[in-house]
Design a protein around this motif. Structure first.
Motif, PDB file in Angstrom:
ATOM      1  N   GLU A   1     -20.680   7.082   2.589  1.00 27.66           N
ATOM      2  CA  GLU A   1     -21.528   6.063   2.851  1.00 27.66           C
ATOM      3  C   GLU A   1     -20.859   4.649   3.425  1.00 27.66           C
ATOM      4  O   GLU A   1     -21.518   3.612   3.799  1.00 27.66           O
ATOM      5  CB  GLU A   1     -22.536   5.571   2.042  1.00 27.66           C
ATOM      6  N   LEU A   2     -19.417   4.630   3.124  1.00 24.09           N
ATOM      7  CA  LEU A   2     -18.747   3.535   3.261  1.00 24.09           C
ATOM      8  C   LEU A   2     -17.614   3.672   4.297  1.00 24.09           C
ATOM      9  O   LEU A   2     -17.520   4.722   4.674  1.00 24.09           O
ATOM     10  CB  LEU A   2     -17.952   2.915   2.214  1.00 24.09           C
ATOM     11  N   ASP A   3     -17.132   2.681   5.184  1.00 26.50           N
ATOM     12  CA  ASP A   3     -15.940   2.768   6.048  1.00 26.50           C
ATOM     13  C   ASP A   3     -14.840   2.358   5.457  1.00 26.50           C
ATOM     14  O   ASP A   3     -14.647   0.998   5.249  1.00 26.50           O
ATOM     15  CB  ASP A   3     -16.398   2.010   7.381  1.00 26.50           C
ATOM     16  N   ASP A   4     -14.056   3.290   5.328  1.00 26.06           N
ATOM     17  CA  ASP A   4     -12.538   3.093   5.000  1.00 26.06           C
ATOM     18  C   ASP A   4     -12.388   2.278   3.623  1.00 26.06           C
ATOM     19  O   ASP A   4     -11.502   1.219   3.556  1.00 26.06           O
ATOM     20  CB  ASP A   4     -11.894   2.355   6.190  1.00 26.06           C
ATOM     21  N   TYR A   5     -13.272   2.249   2.739  1.00 23.74           N
ATOM     22  CA  TYR A   5     -13.141   1.594   1.370  1.00 23.74           C
ATOM     23  C   TYR A   5     -12.183   2.558   0.267  1.00 23.74           C
ATOM     24  O   TYR A   5     -12.572   3.311   0.325  1.00 23.74           O
ATOM     25  CB  TYR A   5     -14.586   1.699   0.884  1.00 23.74           C
ATOM     26  N   GLN A   6     -11.410   1.758  -0.338  1.00 26.06           N
ATOM     27  CA  GLN A   6     -10.447   2.358  -1.102  1.00 26.06           C
ATOM     28  C   GLN A   6     -11.074   1.996  -2.652  1.00 26.06           C
ATOM     29  O   GLN A   6     -10.983   0.699  -2.872  1.00 26.06           O
ATOM     30  CB  GLN A   6      -9.256   1.692  -1.042  1.00 26.06           C
ATOM     31  N   PRO A   7     -11.527   2.855  -3.472  1.00 25.10           N
ATOM     32  CA  PRO A   7     -11.923   2.709  -4.660  1.00 25.10           C
ATOM     33  C   PRO A   7     -11.239   1.869  -5.646  1.00 25.10           C
ATOM     34  O   PRO A   7      -9.902   2.365  -5.324  1.00 25.10           O
ATOM     35  CB  PRO A   7     -12.793   4.063  -5.086  1.00 25.10           C
ATOM     36  N   ASP A   8     -11.731   1.118  -6.482  1.00 21.03           N
ATOM     37  CA  ASP A   8     -10.687   0.467  -7.360  1.00 21.03           C
ATOM     38  C   ASP A   8     -10.775   1.285  -8.703  1.00 21.03           C
ATOM     39  O   ASP A   8     -11.552   1.606  -9.295  1.00 21.03           O
ATOM     40  CB  ASP A   8     -11.093  -1.007  -7.590  1.00 21.03           C
ATOM     41  N   ASP A   9      -9.528   1.508  -9.208  1.00 27.98           N
ATOM     42  CA  ASP A   9      -9.333   2.200 -10.645  1.00 27.98           C
ATOM     43  C   ASP A   9      -9.092   1.188 -11.538  1.00 27.98           C
ATOM     44  O   ASP A   9      -8.067   1.328 -12.702  1.00 27.98           O
ATOM     45  CB  ASP A   9      -8.314   3.238 -10.430  1.00 27.98           C
ATOM     46  N   ASP A  10      -9.683   0.004 -11.593  1.00 26.03           N
ATOM     47  CA  ASP A  10      -9.868  -0.822 -12.932  1.00 26.03           C
ATOM     48  C   ASP A  10     -10.801  -0.411 -14.071  1.00 26.03           C
ATOM     49  O   ASP A  10     -11.934  -0.880 -13.830  1.00 26.03           O
ATOM     50  CB  ASP A  10     -10.098  -2.439 -12.439  1.00 26.03           C
ATOM     51  N   ALA A  11     -10.077   0.030 -14.737  1.00 28.32           N
ATOM     52  CA  ALA A  11     -11.048   0.487 -15.947  1.00 28.32           C
ATOM     53  C   ALA A  11     -11.456  -0.648 -17.088  1.00 28.32           C
ATOM     54  O   ALA A  11     -10.869  -1.146 -17.552  1.00 28.32           O
ATOM     55  CB  ALA A  11     -10.566   1.616 -16.937  1.00 28.32           C
ATOM     56  N   THR A  12     -12.657  -0.948 -16.843  1.00 22.69           N
ATOM     57  CA  THR A  12     -13.097  -2.169 -17.692  1.00 22.69           C
ATOM     58  C   THR A  12     -14.324  -1.611 -18.713  1.00 22.69           C
ATOM     59  O   THR A  12     -14.860  -0.460 -18.394  1.00 22.69           O
ATOM     60  CB  THR A  12     -13.274  -3.378 -16.978  1.00 22.69           C
ATOM     61  N   GLY A  13     -14.699  -2.417 -19.471  1.00 19.13           N
ATOM     62  CA  GLY A  13     -15.977  -2.166 -19.981  1.00 19.13           C
ATOM     63  C   GLY A  13     -15.821  -0.642 -20.565  1.00 19.13           C
ATOM     64  O   GLY A  13     -14.900  -0.307 -21.493  1.00 19.13           O
TER      65      GLY A  13
END
Length: 209
Positions: A88-100
């Motif tokens: 559903e997004l254009d060229d978005y690289q997800p963030d693997d910042d594990a918080t919480g």
């Protein structure tokens, strides 16, 4: 303790936290107050991607065959979830910042704790899926709302898989208590992050009565 009793106990003992995680403020917190479709989708993609990496790591380090299989299946589902949101997004690289909650999950190495925490994770995540679905319904975007509705449906399978695993793993009341503590901690970690995010923006995390 039976799996059904375990699930009821986790829900009952975390009723307030789960209720607040299911409020409209949860999306506001997750997006840093940016309540537009783009930031909401990005937050959703990040959550799915981070979860997938967590469960892949669990599977890779798990010695119990049944648990490894359960975690591998869950990781594969989360891979599919991330792909569905990223579509559903254009060229978005997800963030693997594990918080919480994800940071808490990644710190677990005991199999019983992991299985218990997975139940807690599912209960918390069900709430976020409801908010994501509702957001896109409100945006008059039924297609995207349907994506998140489908993802929430997979959580039913994850919950039952985790409960079945617990029934296999837990040999006595002490094991069930260990799992219960982990489930509670997973939900509390999600709730603590939620409150910290809102307070950082000057928003009261508690509902106004």
């Amino acid at each position: 303790m039976t799996p059904s009793e375990f699930l009821d106990a986790v829900r009952d003992d975390n009723e307030t936290a789960l209720s607040r995680l299911g409020s409209s403020k949860s999306l506001y917190a997750a997006t840093g107050g940016e309540m537009d479709a783009g930031p909401v989708l990005e937050a959703g993609a990040d959550a799915e991607y981070v979860a997938a990496q967590t469960f892949h790591a669990w599977a890779d380090s798990e010695s119990d065959d049944a648990a490894r299989e359960a975690f591998e299946t869950t990781a594969a589902e989360e891979d599919d979830h991330a792909d569905a949101v990223l579509a559903e997004l254009d060229d978005y690289q997800p963030d693997d910042d594990a918080t919480g909650m994800q940071a808490y999950l990644r710190g677990l190495d005991d199999t019983v704790e992991r299985a218990g925490a997975l139940v807690g994770r599912v209960l918390a995540t069900e709430k976020s899926k409801e908010q994501l679905t509702g957001f896109f319904v409100g945006q008059a975007d039924p297609q995207t709302a349907s994506v998140f509705r489908d993802l929430k449906g997979d959580l039913d399978d994850q919950r039952e898989r985790a409960l079945d695993l617990l029934e296999t793993l837990c040999e006595d009341d002490e094991d069930w208590e260990t799992a219960k503590d982990a489930a509670d901690e997973a939900i509390q970690a999600a709730y603590d992050e939620y409150t910290e995010q809102l307070e950082a923006m000057g928003v009261n995390p508690k509902p106004v009565c």
